[in-house]
Design a protein around this motif. Structure first.
Motif, short mmCIF file in Angstrom:
data_model
loop_
_atom_site.label_atom_id
_atom_site.label_comp_id
_atom_site.label_asym_id
_atom_site.label_seq_id
_atom_site.Cartn_x
_atom_site.Cartn_y
_atom_site.Cartn_z
N ASN A 1 63.20 75.18 22.27
CA ASN A 1 63.01 74.47 21.01
C ASN A 1 61.66 73.76 20.99
OD1 ASN A 1 65.72 75.04 20.11
ND2 ASN A 1 66.43 73.48 21.54
N MET A 2 61.05 73.70 19.82
CA MET A 2 59.79 72.99 19.66
C MET A 2 60.03 71.48 19.57
SD MET A 2 57.57 75.49 17.15
CE MET A 2 58.90 75.87 16.01
N MET A 3 59.24 70.73 20.32
CA MET A 3 59.38 69.28 20.34
C MET A 3 58.03 68.62 20.09
SD MET A 3 61.78 68.71 23.69
CE MET A 3 61.79 66.94 23.39
N PRO A 4 57.98 67.59 19.25
CA PRO A 4 56.71 66.88 19.02
C PRO A 4 56.35 66.03 20.22
CG PRO A 4 58.50 65.78 17.86
CD PRO A 4 59.11 67.02 18.47
N PHE A 5 55.09 66.04 20.61
CA PHE A 5 54.60 65.18 21.68
C PHE A 5 53.53 64.23 21.16
CE2 PHE A 5 57.23 67.03 24.67
CZ PHE A 5 56.97 66.59 25.96
N LEU A 6 52.48 64.78 20.57
CA LEU A 6 51.39 63.94 20.05
C LEU A 6 51.44 63.82 18.54
CD1 LEU A 6 48.45 65.28 22.27
CD2 LEU A 6 49.97 63.33 22.70
N VAL A 7 52.47 64.39 17.93
CA VAL A 7 52.62 64.35 16.47
C VAL A 7 53.97 63.72 16.12
CG1 VAL A 7 51.13 66.32 15.97
CG2 VAL A 7 53.54 66.73 16.55
N THR A 8 54.08 63.32 14.88
CA THR A 8 55.30 62.63 14.45
C THR A 8 56.48 63.58 14.33
OG1 THR A 8 54.64 62.93 12.13
CG2 THR A 8 53.99 60.87 13.21
N GLU A 9 56.21 64.85 13.99
CA GLU A 9 57.26 65.85 13.87
C GLU A 9 56.62 67.23 13.89
OE1 GLU A 9 59.24 65.39 10.11
OE2 GLU A 9 57.37 65.39 8.97
N ILE A 10 57.42 68.24 14.15
CA ILE A 10 56.94 69.62 14.07
C ILE A 10 56.87 70.01 12.60
CG2 ILE A 10 57.42 72.02 14.64
CD1 ILE A 10 56.63 70.38 17.07
N PRO A 11 55.71 70.44 12.12
CA PRO A 11 55.60 70.81 10.70
C PRO A 11 56.48 72.02 10.37
CG PRO A 11 53.43 70.56 11.73
CD PRO A 11 54.43 70.58 12.83
N THR A 12 57.14 71.94 9.23
CA THR A 12 57.95 73.05 8.73
C THR A 12 57.75 73.15 7.22
OG1 THR A 12 59.91 71.70 8.26
CG2 THR A 12 59.72 72.62 10.48
N ILE A 13 58.24 74.20 6.65
CA ILE A 13 58.20 74.30 5.18
C ILE A 13 59.07 73.19 4.58
CG2 ILE A 13 58.97 75.71 3.23
CD1 ILE A 13 58.07 78.15 4.74
N GLU A 14 60.21 72.95 5.20
CA GLU A 14 61.15 71.96 4.66
C GLU A 14 60.57 70.55 4.62
OE1 GLU A 14 63.32 75.54 5.38
OE2 GLU A 14 61.89 74.44 6.61
N ASN A 15 59.78 70.17 5.64
CA ASN A 15 59.22 68.81 5.63
C ASN A 15 57.81 68.76 5.03
OD1 ASN A 15 57.37 69.56 7.70
ND2 ASN A 15 58.76 68.85 9.32
N GLY A 16 57.36 69.88 4.49
CA GLY A 16 56.06 69.92 3.81
C GLY A 16 54.88 70.15 4.71
N GLY A 17 55.13 70.31 6.01
CA GLY A 17 54.02 70.49 6.94
C GLY A 17 53.45 71.89 6.95
N VAL A 18 54.22 72.88 6.53
CA VAL A 18 53.76 74.26 6.44
C VAL A 18 53.76 74.66 4.96
CG1 VAL A 18 54.24 76.66 7.05
CG2 VAL A 18 54.60 74.86 8.74
N ALA A 19 52.65 75.22 4.50
CA ALA A 19 52.55 75.61 3.09
C ALA A 19 53.57 76.69 2.75
CB ALA A 19 51.14 76.12 2.80
N GLU A 20 54.06 76.67 1.55
CA GLU A 20 55.04 77.66 1.09
C GLU A 20 54.53 79.09 1.26
OE1 GLU A 20 58.09 77.67 -0.07
OE2 GLU A 20 58.55 75.53 -0.17
N ASP A 21 53.22 79.27 1.05
CA ASP A 21 52.66 80.62 1.19
C ASP A 21 52.22 80.92 2.62
OD1 ASP A 21 50.40 79.09 1.47
OD2 ASP A 21 49.33 79.93 -0.25
N LEU A 22 52.52 80.01 3.56
CA LEU A 22 52.26 80.20 4.99
C LEU A 22 50.76 80.32 5.33
CD1 LEU A 22 55.08 82.79 5.87
CD2 LEU A 22 55.19 80.30 5.97
N THR A 23 49.91 79.80 4.48
CA THR A 23 48.46 79.90 4.73
C THR A 23 47.89 78.65 5.38
OG1 THR A 23 47.96 79.10 2.51
CG2 THR A 23 48.11 81.50 2.81
N SER A 24 48.71 77.63 5.59
CA SER A 24 48.19 76.43 6.27
C SER A 24 49.33 75.67 6.93
CB SER A 24 47.46 75.51 5.28
OG SER A 24 48.37 74.94 4.36
#
Length: 568
Positions: free
Chosen positions: A70-93
């Motif tokens: 499983n992915m775990m955050p170490f130096l970041v507040t959370e692992i970016p996902t589409i659900e939390n807005g960290g990954v763009a819907e079109d997967l380009t960022s």
């Protein structure tokens, strides 16, 4: 099933177990023994596991993979996902949000500028970065503020976590390395041997190819960690000595990579000081075929380069015959027992990515002979060695010094002799073989041999970056100071096209189908890589060490900050 829901939506922050200690350094000393001694502490200049993992005590990625992958955050507040807005819907960022207040071990602030610099450092074409495939497909990196990193891709990235995730892609400090870009990378000895980091330990003294003394990082973000004030990472020796040092004498707490026969390990456990822990992941013992000519008769700088194809192994039928002659079941039985599985796959896991190819599991000596006959390799003078056009079918077979590997070499040499192949065996001190010294003729990257044997694996549960290592022009070569991931110098535009297609494919089943095709192109179609054994990672662990979590998906030392000494 779509990757957006199966992978990106599944990445969740998992809290670490509560600390079992009251203050930093309260539990004194902890000892780790890697019988392959680290030679450098910059994972971007070495593909050797022992170098990468030793550096993981000091240098950290933004996130890691736990013992379950499983992915775990170490130096970041959370692992970016589409659900939390960290990954763009079109997967380009993908947008990473750094934790506020983290400092480097020298007390200076850790910022987004360091993250961006890390990518610039590895992506410099003159630097010969050993982890370049981790940054495949990145278009740009922006840092709108000190705590935000926005990575934009050239095209949609269904798996946007290759860069900055896992022990092979840690963050390096810009202030320390900014004058070490490109061709100057190898020259920065102090930075490469004594990196500033954000991890739980800092380097006190580093004796390359011998021992590293670490002390607790006084600026580590958790004031109660690490529990140990000092850590010794001893290198060198052999797996037998390492196992005994943990399980019989109790001199050390962790013994890495106990590549020993099962009965030997069982006898060591009777010592009562420690126990064996094993876990399967993606670690595959394999034979690599050199597709270039390593002859010392060639001018220095042209040996083992694509300028000169291999005079024997460029023949597919020879490579296939060499594979057909091997009894993988016997190798597994004598070398690993229950801690190994005969394998035809470079990517044996996760299960969805594993090809069902089992053709190589049946040894076929007579079939190998017939194939060599068909290729025109015959014993024209009756000396038992095949030849063709005046050239003997003679190979130099190298690997690291290790009892199991030398047993494998002896058996393989015998099987190859049965099909008319002459084999010279060579074993090299593991610290040298897996070192990153561009001046050494004995590294596995330089590959001054015809075939070589070793094992490695990939971080996390997605093989995209691992398979992308075999892109054309990603081979170690003089212009990259012999750094590079494409060890056998394989090059096929059709394979490169599949790398690009995989990077642009979101549906999990289609990604798996592509990965299997790529795996089979390397192993079944071209026999560029000849897998032997799917190895469990075997570790000796002291009975008094608490908090250790055995991960095959990241560094063995990934959660060193959480180790502690068990109380009586």
């Amino acid at each position: 099933m779509n990757l957006k829901t199966t992978l990106l939506g599944a990445a969740a922050a998992v809290a670490l177990a509560p600390a079992a200690w009251a203050e930093r350094g309260a539990d004194g000393h902890v000892g780790v023994i890697y019988w392959q001694a680290p030679s450098i502490l910059n994972p971007y200049l070495s593909g050797g596991t022992k170098d990468i993992e030793a550096s993981s005590l000091v240098m950290e990625p933004l996130g890691r993979f736990d013992e379950n992958g499983n992915m775990m955050p170490f130096l970041v507040t959370e692992i970016p996902t589409i659900e939390n807005g960290g990954v763009a819907e079109d997967l380009t960022s993908i947008t990473w949000k750094l934790k506020d207040g983290i400092t480097w071990s020298d007390g200076s602030p850790f910022t987004s500028a360091d993250v961006k610099f890390t990518a610039d450092y590895c992506m410099d074409p003159a630097g010969g970065c050993a982890q370049l495939s981790k940054f495949e497909g990145i278009k740009s990196i922006e840092t709108p503020d000190d705590l935000t990193v926005v990575v934009t891709f050239k095209q949609p990235q269904p798996y946007p976590y290759s860069a900055f995730m896992g022990t092979q892609s840690p963050i390096i400090q810009k202030a320390q390395f900014e004058n070490c870009m490109g061709a100057k990378a190898q020259e920065c000895t102090d930075a490469n041997f004594n990196p500033v980091g954000t991890g739980p330990f800092v380097v006190k003294e580093f004796k390359p190819n011998d021992v590293i003394q670490f002390v607790a990082n006084e600026n580590y973000r958790d004031p109660a960690k690490p529990a140990f004030a000092t850590l010794t990472l001893k290198g060198g020796g052999d797996a037998t000595g390492a196992g005994r040092a943990v399980m019989e004498t109790g001199e050390y707490d962790i013994a890495w990579n106990l590549q020993l026969a099962p009965d030997v390990l069982a006898k060591m456990e009777e010592g009562g000081k420690g126990h064996v822990e094993a876990a399967f992941g993606t670690l595959v013992e394999r034979i690599e075929m050199n597709l270039t000519d390593p002859s010392p008769d060639l001018p220095e700088g042209e040996r083992a380069t694509i300028k000169h194809p291999h005079p024997i192994l460029s023949d597919l039928k020879v490579r296939k015959a060499l594979s057909m002659a091997i009894d993988r079941a016997l190798l597994t039985e004598i070398g690993y027992g229950q801690a190994g599985k005969p394998s035809c796959n470079l990517v044996p896991a996760p299960a969805i990515y594993a090809s069902d190819n089992k053709e190589c599991l049946t040894q076929d000596i007579e079939g190998a002979k017939a194939l060599l006959d068909e290729a025109g390799w015959t014993d024209s003078d009756g000396d038992g060695i095949r030849d063709k056009d005046g050239k003997k079918l003679s190979l130099l077979f190298q690997t690291s010094t290790n009892a199991v590997r030398q047993d494998f070499q002896a058996l393989i040499k015998d099987w190859w002799q049965q099909i008319g192949v002459e084999t010279e065996l060579r074993n090299i001190n593991a610290s040298v073989f897996f070192g990153g010294d561009p001046g050494s003729p004995d590294t596995f990257q330089k590959f001054y041999a015809d075939v070589e044997m070793y094992a490695n694996n990939f971080d996390g549960a997605d093989p995209q970056a691992y398979l992308a290592q075999y892109r054309c022009d990603n081979e170690p070569k003089p212009s990259s100071q012999w750094a590079g991931e494409n060890i056998n110098r394989f090059c096929d535009p059709a394979y490169d096209a599949m790398i690009d297609e995989l990077a642009n494919t979101g549906e999990l089943e289609k990604r798996a189908e592509l990965a299997k095709k790529m795996n089979e192109m390397l192993t079944k179609d071209t026999y560029t890589i000849v897998p032997l054994v799917d190895r469990g990672r075997v570790t000796g662990v002291s009975n008094t060490l608490g908090g250790f979590k055995h991960s095959t998906w990241d560094s063995l030392l990934w959660n060193a900050a959480d180790w502690y000494r068990k109380k009586d």
